[in-house]
Design an enzyme around this catalytic site. Structure first.
Site, PDB file in Angstrom:
ATOM      1  N   HIS A 127       0.801  -1.227   0.000  1.00 46.27           N
ATOM      2  CA  HIS A 127       0.000   0.000   0.000  1.00 46.27           C
ATOM      3  C   HIS A 127       0.834   1.279   0.000  1.00 46.27           C
ATOM      4  O   HIS A 127       0.561   2.227   0.751  1.00 46.27           O
ATOM      5  CB  HIS A 127      -0.954   0.003   1.210  1.00 46.27           C
ATOM      6  CG  HIS A 127      -2.021  -1.058   1.151  1.00 46.27           C
ATOM      7  ND1 HIS A 127      -2.573  -1.524  -0.016  1.00 46.27           N
ATOM      8  CD2 HIS A 127      -2.652  -1.752   2.148  1.00 46.27           C
ATOM      9  CE1 HIS A 127      -3.485  -2.438   0.244  1.00 46.27           C
ATOM     10  NE2 HIS A 127      -3.552  -2.606   1.548  1.00 46.27           N
ATOM     11  N   HIS A 201      -9.878   1.751   0.177  1.00 48.23           N
ATOM     12  CA  HIS A 201      -9.768   0.611   1.081  1.00 48.23           C
ATOM     13  C   HIS A 201     -10.856   0.633   2.161  1.00 48.23           C
ATOM     14  O   HIS A 201     -10.572   0.435   3.344  1.00 48.23           O
ATOM     15  CB  HIS A 201      -8.370   0.598   1.703  1.00 48.23           C
ATOM     16  CG  HIS A 201      -7.914  -0.750   2.150  1.00 48.23           C
ATOM     17  ND1 HIS A 201      -8.657  -1.550   2.971  1.00 48.23           N
ATOM     18  CD2 HIS A 201      -6.780  -1.442   1.864  1.00 48.23           C
ATOM     19  CE1 HIS A 201      -7.991  -2.674   3.184  1.00 48.23           C
ATOM     20  NE2 HIS A 201      -6.850  -2.634   2.526  1.00 48.23           N
ATOM     21  N   ASP A 275      -8.183 -13.120   0.753  1.00 49.11           N
ATOM     22  CA  ASP A 275      -7.305 -11.954   0.607  1.00 49.11           C
ATOM     23  C   ASP A 275      -6.661 -12.088  -0.776  1.00 49.11           C
ATOM     24  O   ASP A 275      -5.453 -12.262  -0.894  1.00 49.11           O
ATOM     25  CB  ASP A 275      -6.259 -11.920   1.736  1.00 49.11           C
ATOM     26  CG  ASP A 275      -5.537 -10.575   1.814  1.00 49.11           C
ATOM     27  OD1 ASP A 275      -5.772  -9.725   0.936  1.00 49.11           O
ATOM     28  OD2 ASP A 275      -4.731 -10.394   2.743  1.00 49.11           O
ATOM     29  N   GLU A 340     -11.518  -4.060  -3.187  1.00 44.37           N
ATOM     30  CA  GLU A 340     -10.605  -2.989  -3.581  1.00 44.37           C
ATOM     31  C   GLU A 340     -10.277  -3.121  -5.071  1.00 44.37           C
ATOM     32  O   GLU A 340      -9.429  -3.915  -5.446  1.00 44.37           O
ATOM     33  CB  GLU A 340      -9.315  -3.086  -2.767  1.00 44.37           C
ATOM     34  CG  GLU A 340      -9.512  -3.160  -1.269  1.00 44.37           C
ATOM     35  CD  GLU A 340      -8.330  -3.837  -0.559  1.00 44.37           C
ATOM     36  OE1 GLU A 340      -7.188  -3.419  -0.754  1.00 44.37           O
ATOM     37  OE2 GLU A 340      -8.569  -4.806   0.182  1.00 44.37           O
TER      38      GLU A 340
END
Ligand code: GLA
Length: 377
Positions: A127, A201, A275, A340
């Site tokens: 990120h 996010h 994830d 996302e």
């Protein structure tokens, strides 16, 4: 005295031509941090939807959406004060970049030159590093009243910022319409070739962030035939694996929790849940229906549209009971889901992934729409 037309007065007061109250925008101070004052802009429409955008991280700090009885609840995780966003950053609602998600070993090569970034997630870069776009103060460029209500935020990321080449000029535009759509549009230009992946996010819980309930009973539909499996450090292996016959298949509505504890599915074990990036069906660049999430208990529904080629589906696996939300609740694993939209993780190291390269003269665009159809009673 300056004369306003009847329509202009209606727009200033947030009243639509039909006579009904229309979307409106209101600015206030959210609080102070060492870098300066954090501003908040609240966008609201006449159907009871309110989105509070803060200049710290160009983040969605709160999002009120009515349930099937018309009762609103805040459906995103977040903190009550700017100090908590600084003390325990979790990317709650934030704009993440320059490169959202992971870059393996924090290294990539562009036009023959090797770039080294911070390793802030085990061996990898995550990120945008330790001082990504979620941690900086954005500037308010403009606020528009009326329908739709809109706020445009600006940030300039200097050449060499976090190790990335090129000055990146960014806008984050949040628009709330009377059609119950909260649209987020990220645009960026550069003065040198660089890599870009900017996303929002937000952590959603359609039952409400203070409901004390997790999201495992939410029903998800995700229009993706394939996803990108990852190694033990959550870096894509490069494979695009078909979802058919696996717990990753959400092409027809399924509860998020039904298969999440499948210990035989190595990918769920590695991720501690979901994830993973899904490869969205259809051509990237066109705004298309990508996902639908329904909370049967409250009746709230969220639809996600995006122009991106992929979407990271994350089930809040790292929420470990150490963050205290704005209503005083502790956030635990599976208390929220994230969707996302963006390019795939580690794209700069994968030639056959959709590109993350941005050249001078071109404009990066990532459009995301969260749509809230009126729940059925
Ligand atoms: C993304 C990643 C997760 C995690 C969260 C933030 O969704 O894919 O692994 O790092 O951000 O905690």
């Amino acid at each position: 005295m300056k004369k306003y037309s009847w329509l202009a007065i209606m727009a200033i007061q947030g009243i639509g031509a039909s006579g009904a109250a229309a979307a409106a925008a209101k600015q206030s101070e959210f609080g102070k941090i060492a870098e300066g004052t954090v501003q908040a802009v609240e966008l609201s429409n006449s159907h009871g939807i309110t989105a509070r955008i803060i200049t710290l991280g160009a983040a969605i700090q709160a999002l009120q959406v009515p349930d099937r009885t018309g009762k609103p609840a805040d459906i995103v995780l977040g903190y009550a004060t700017p100090a908590e966003y600084v003390a325990k950053p979790q990317y709650f609602g934030a704009t993440v970049g320059r490169y959202a998600n992971r870059i393996a070993a924090g290294e990539f090569t562009l036009d023959g030159k090797r770039y080294t970034l911070a390793k802030n997630d085990g061996p990898n870069h995550l990120h945008g590093g330790t001082h990504g776009y979620d941690k900086v103060l954005w500037k308010i460029d403009s606020i528009s009243q009326g329908s739709p209500a809109r706020v445009v935020l600006l940030y300039v990321s200097p050449d060499g910022d976090a190790g990335y080449p090129g000055t990146l000029k960014l806008t984050a535009t949040y628009t709330l319409s009377e059609e119950n759509e909260l649209a987020v549009e990220y645009r960026a230009t550069t003065d040198k070739p660089t890599v870009v992946n900017i996303t929002n996010h937000s952590y959603f819980n359609l039952g409400g962030e203070s409901s004390g309930k997790d999201i495992l009973g939410h029903r998800l539909t995700l229009m993706a035939d394939a996803y990108t499996p990852v190694d033990k450090t959550l870096i894509p292996t490069g494979e695009r694996r078909a979802v058919t016959g696996t717990p990753f298949d959400f092409r027809t509505a399924e509860t998020i929790g039904r298969r999440i504890r499948d210990g035989k599915e190595e990918q769920l074990v590695i991720g501690r849940g979901y994830d993973h990036t899904y490869v969205i069906n259809g051509a990237a660049g066109a705004l298309k229906m990508t996902a639908r999430v329904e909370d049967p208990a409250s009746g709230r529904v969220m639809e996600l549209l995006t122009t991106a080629p992929g979407v990271q589906f994350y089930t809040g696996n790292f929420l470990d009971g150490t963050s205290f939300g704005k209503s005083g609740h502790v956030y635990r694993q599976s208390d929220a889901f994230c969707l996302e939209p963006g390019v795939f993780p580690d794209t700069p190291n994968h030639k056959d992934f959709p590109t993350s390269r941005l050249d001078p003269g071109a404009t990066y665009v990532n459009q995301i729409v969260y749509r809230f159809p009126t729940p059925k009673r």
